[in-house]
Motif scaffolding. Sequence first.
Motif, mmCIF file in Angstrom:
data_model
loop_
_atom_site.group_PDB
_atom_site.id
_atom_site.type_symbol
_atom_site.label_atom_id
_atom_site.label_comp_id
_atom_site.label_asym_id
_atom_site.label_seq_id
_atom_site.Cartn_x
_atom_site.Cartn_y
_atom_site.Cartn_z
ATOM 1 N N LYS A 233 0.829 -1.204 0.000
ATOM 2 C CA LYS A 233 0.000 0.000 0.000
ATOM 3 C C LYS A 233 0.864 1.255 0.000
ATOM 4 C CE LYS A 233 -3.586 2.324 2.736
ATOM 5 N NZ LYS A 233 -4.434 2.241 3.971
ATOM 6 N N GLU A 234 1.933 1.241 0.780
ATOM 7 C CA GLU A 234 2.791 2.416 0.892
ATOM 8 C C GLU A 234 3.530 2.685 -0.409
ATOM 9 O OE1 GLU A 234 4.005 5.769 2.802
ATOM 10 O OE2 GLU A 234 2.536 4.281 3.485
ATOM 11 N N ARG A 235 4.093 1.656 -1.016
ATOM 12 C CA ARG A 235 4.886 1.886 -2.233
ATOM 13 C C ARG A 235 3.999 2.261 -3.423
ATOM 14 N NH1 ARG A 235 5.937 -4.095 -1.753
ATOM 15 N NH2 ARG A 235 4.804 -5.134 -3.445
ATOM 16 N N ALA A 236 2.735 1.866 -3.385
ATOM 17 C CA ALA A 236 1.823 2.220 -4.472
ATOM 18 C C ALA A 236 1.601 3.727 -4.556
ATOM 19 C CB ALA A 236 0.489 1.501 -4.297
ATOM 20 N N ARG A 237 1.868 4.440 -3.469
ATOM 21 C CA ARG A 237 1.688 5.893 -3.460
ATOM 22 C C ARG A 237 2.755 6.604 -4.295
ATOM 23 N NH1 ARG A 237 1.410 7.747 2.673
ATOM 24 N NH2 ARG A 237 0.832 9.721 1.669
ATOM 25 N N PHE A 238 3.875 5.940 -4.547
ATOM 26 C CA PHE A 238 4.979 6.577 -5.272
ATOM 27 C C PHE A 238 4.782 6.385 -6.779
ATOM 28 C CE2 PHE A 238 6.483 6.574 -1.036
ATOM 29 C CZ PHE A 238 7.404 7.610 -0.953
ATOM 30 N N THR A 239 3.773 7.044 -7.287
ATOM 31 C CA THR A 239 3.330 6.836 -8.663
ATOM 32 C C THR A 239 4.340 7.297 -9.704
ATOM 33 O OG1 THR A 239 2.131 8.939 -8.491
ATOM 34 C CG2 THR A 239 0.890 6.911 -8.058
ATOM 35 N N SER A 240 5.230 8.209 -9.333
ATOM 36 C CA SER A 240 6.217 8.709 -10.295
ATOM 37 C C SER A 240 7.579 8.042 -10.150
ATOM 38 C CB SER A 240 6.371 10.223 -10.152
ATOM 39 O OG SER A 240 6.761 10.565 -8.832
ATOM 40 N N HIS A 241 7.657 6.985 -9.345
ATOM 41 C CA HIS A 241 8.911 6.286 -9.105
ATOM 42 C C HIS A 241 8.711 4.783 -9.337
ATOM 43 C CE1 HIS A 241 9.388 10.059 -6.814
ATOM 44 N NE2 HIS A 241 10.661 9.957 -7.138
ATOM 45 N N PRO A 242 8.960 4.306 -10.530
ATOM 46 C CA PRO A 242 8.691 2.893 -10.854
ATOM 47 C C PRO A 242 9.400 1.899 -9.934
ATOM 48 C CG PRO A 242 9.105 4.155 -12.852
ATOM 49 C CD PRO A 242 9.416 5.068 -11.712
ATOM 50 N N LYS A 243 10.664 2.172 -9.564
ATOM 51 C CA LYS A 243 11.388 1.214 -8.728
ATOM 52 C C LYS A 243 10.845 1.186 -7.296
ATOM 53 C CE LYS A 243 15.687 1.213 -11.375
ATOM 54 N NZ LYS A 243 17.147 1.480 -11.370
ATOM 55 N N ALA A 244 10.278 2.296 -6.854
ATOM 56 C CA ALA A 244 9.688 2.331 -5.521
ATOM 57 C C ALA A 244 8.444 1.462 -5.430
ATOM 58 C CB ALA A 244 9.350 3.761 -5.130
ATOM 59 N N GLN A 245 7.815 1.173 -6.570
ATOM 60 C CA GLN A 245 6.593 0.389 -6.586
ATOM 61 C C GLN A 245 6.846 -1.113 -6.690
ATOM 62 O OE1 GLN A 245 3.342 2.177 -9.034
ATOM 63 N NE2 GLN A 245 4.895 3.690 -9.579
ATOM 64 N N LEU A 246 8.098 -1.504 -6.883
ATOM 65 C CA LEU A 246 8.431 -2.917 -7.022
ATOM 66 C C LEU A 246 8.393 -3.633 -5.680
ATOM 67 C CD1 LEU A 246 11.510 -2.646 -9.427
ATOM 68 C CD2 LEU A 246 9.183 -3.354 -10.035
ATOM 69 N N PRO A 247 8.143 -4.940 -5.671
ATOM 70 C CA PRO A 247 8.337 -5.704 -4.434
ATOM 71 C C PRO A 247 9.792 -5.597 -3.989
ATOM 72 C CG PRO A 247 7.150 -7.001 -6.080
ATOM 73 C CD PRO A 247 7.649 -5.780 -6.780
ATOM 74 N N PRO A 248 10.081 -5.799 -2.717
ATOM 75 C CA PRO A 248 11.465 -5.697 -2.233
ATOM 76 C C PRO A 248 12.425 -6.590 -3.017
ATOM 77 C CG PRO A 248 9.951 -5.847 -0.388
ATOM 78 C CD PRO A 248 9.138 -6.107 -1.621
ATOM 79 N N PHE A 249 13.632 -6.075 -3.233
ATOM 80 C CA PHE A 249 14.633 -6.823 -3.989
ATOM 81 C C PHE A 249 16.024 -6.470 -3.482
ATOM 82 C CE2 PHE A 249 13.822 -2.854 -6.199
ATOM 83 C CZ PHE A 249 15.069 -2.399 -6.628
ATOM 84 N N VAL A 250 17.010 -7.255 -3.896
ATOM 85 C CA VAL A 250 18.405 -7.031 -3.528
ATOM 86 C C VAL A 250 19.076 -6.221 -4.629
ATOM 87 C CG1 VAL A 250 20.613 -8.130 -2.959
ATOM 88 C CG2 VAL A 250 18.456 -9.205 -2.250
ATOM 89 N N LEU A 251 19.867 -5.224 -4.231
ATOM 90 C CA LEU A 251 20.552 -4.390 -5.210
ATOM 91 C C LEU A 251 21.903 -3.958 -4.667
ATOM 92 C CD1 LEU A 251 19.187 -0.741 -5.160
ATOM 93 C CD2 LEU A 251 18.384 -2.448 -3.507
ATOM 94 N N LYS A 252 22.684 -3.314 -5.507
ATOM 95 C CA LYS A 252 23.896 -2.632 -5.098
ATOM 96 C C LYS A 252 23.558 -1.155 -4.901
ATOM 97 C CE LYS A 252 26.902 -5.530 -8.005
ATOM 98 N NZ LYS A 252 27.921 -5.471 -9.102
ATOM 99 N N GLY A 253 24.081 -0.544 -3.852
ATOM 100 C CA GLY A 253 23.796 0.870 -3.636
ATOM 101 C C GLY A 253 24.600 1.427 -2.488
ATOM 102 N N ASP A 254 25.027 2.656 -2.632
ATOM 103 C CA ASP A 254 25.951 3.243 -1.671
ATOM 104 C C ASP A 254 25.222 3.944 -0.528
ATOM 105 O OD1 ASP A 254 28.307 2.374 -3.067
ATOM 106 O OD2 ASP A 254 27.752 3.823 -4.620
ATOM 107 N N GLN A 255 25.970 4.155 0.553
ATOM 108 C CA GLN A 255 25.421 4.578 1.836
ATOM 109 C C GLN A 255 25.931 5.963 2.223
ATOM 110 O OE1 GLN A 255 24.159 5.219 5.588
ATOM 111 N NE2 GLN A 255 23.364 3.587 4.294
ATOM 112 N N LEU A 256 24.997 6.845 2.575
ATOM 113 C CA LEU A 256 25.331 8.161 3.104
ATOM 114 C C LEU A 256 25.022 8.171 4.597
ATOM 115 C CD1 LEU A 256 26.122 11.169 2.715
ATOM 116 C CD2 LEU A 256 23.701 11.617 2.274
ATOM 117 N N ALA A 257 26.034 8.471 5.402
ATOM 118 C CA ALA A 257 25.869 8.490 6.853
ATOM 119 C C ALA A 257 25.900 9.926 7.360
ATOM 120 C CB ALA A 257 26.980 7.679 7.520
#
Length: 376
Positions: A233-257
């Motif tokens: 329900k929450e991710r469906a609200r992000f209508t302009s962000h296709p990847k935000a609407q996907l089911p959870p998945f594993v990816l590579k991505g960097d971290q900002l602390a």
Amino acid sequence: MTFQPRSMLIALASLFSLSLAQPGMATTATPVTAADVAATIAACAPGAACAKPLPVRMVIVTLFEIGADSGDKPGEFQLWKERRKLDVRIPFPQSHHDLYYNPDTQVLGIVTGMGNIKSATATMALGLDQRFDLSKAYWLVAGIAGIDPEDASIGSAAWAHYLIDGDLSHEIDPREIPADWKTGYFPLHSKGPNDPSPPVGQGEVFEANVALRDWAYDLTKDMTLPDDPSIQKERARFTSHPKAQLPPFVLKGDQLAAMTFWHGKLLTDWANGWVDYWTQGKGEFVTSAMEETGTFQAITYLDKIGRVDKDRVMVLRAGSNFTMPPPDDNAAHYLLSENEGYAGMTAALESLYAVGSKVVDEILNHWDRYEQAPPR
């Protein structure tokens, strides 16, 4: 089992039975008995010399816990403690939280506390604690994070290469900045946010072992991660962000602390630019948290004196919340509503455990393969 004062330690050792195999048990490990653990704790005071340190094959680094360490609403540590049978409590008065150890698997769990200061000091305290042999230990940082909806959905888990600090900076209040500046927040040693000069770093960026990161990603990239109606329900609200609407998945991505819990579209744009600047275009901002550069700074120092191997560190962050609101909300309201409970908290914790455990099991169950050198 919680260890009590030293006079009781040896008697308590007889209560342990280590003959039964457990999930992830390192079958080729040098045996460690309950008596060994009890003797080490009895003979070696925290921070003092220790003739027989406990061998550690894997350190699970979590940043916070909610309430008790088991049996209630879980934070980052609880699933690891319960499911990995980290039952032996080891006093750790020089830091935020006691340690927990499994003699069978030689896995050690630490809760550093939130923020770069606590994560750095806790990691340094552990690294200098002579009760533990960490020279060949792998480290898995497993924590929740804000996640950029441009890159992934809540519940997704990202393996990081670049770890970037968001605090070392100059800042001018936005109401006082020059007309051609987008922000009043800009790197040290620069002439402003529009300065094209190459970065001059003072610990603003670290690199985890990219070969190990890629190996961990390849091992886990096809996993199906936990999903549930609330995050759907929450991710469906992000209508302009296709990847935000996907089911959870594993990816590579960097971290900002960064020590400030920031939020919003403009600050997400800043985070992307900040990571791009410090990695000279090689990194990709995906997750936001508070601890990684503190943890890795301590590990870098410890590596220099041979206490740990920084090439054995993996950083995994799972999205418990988005770093900006959906189109139907605003930053202030969305941030305050998230403070009442992250929509993706449960999914993120389960993803961290599932994805992280696959890597932990591979290393422990094939210790003869990975003891001498990290996988590639």
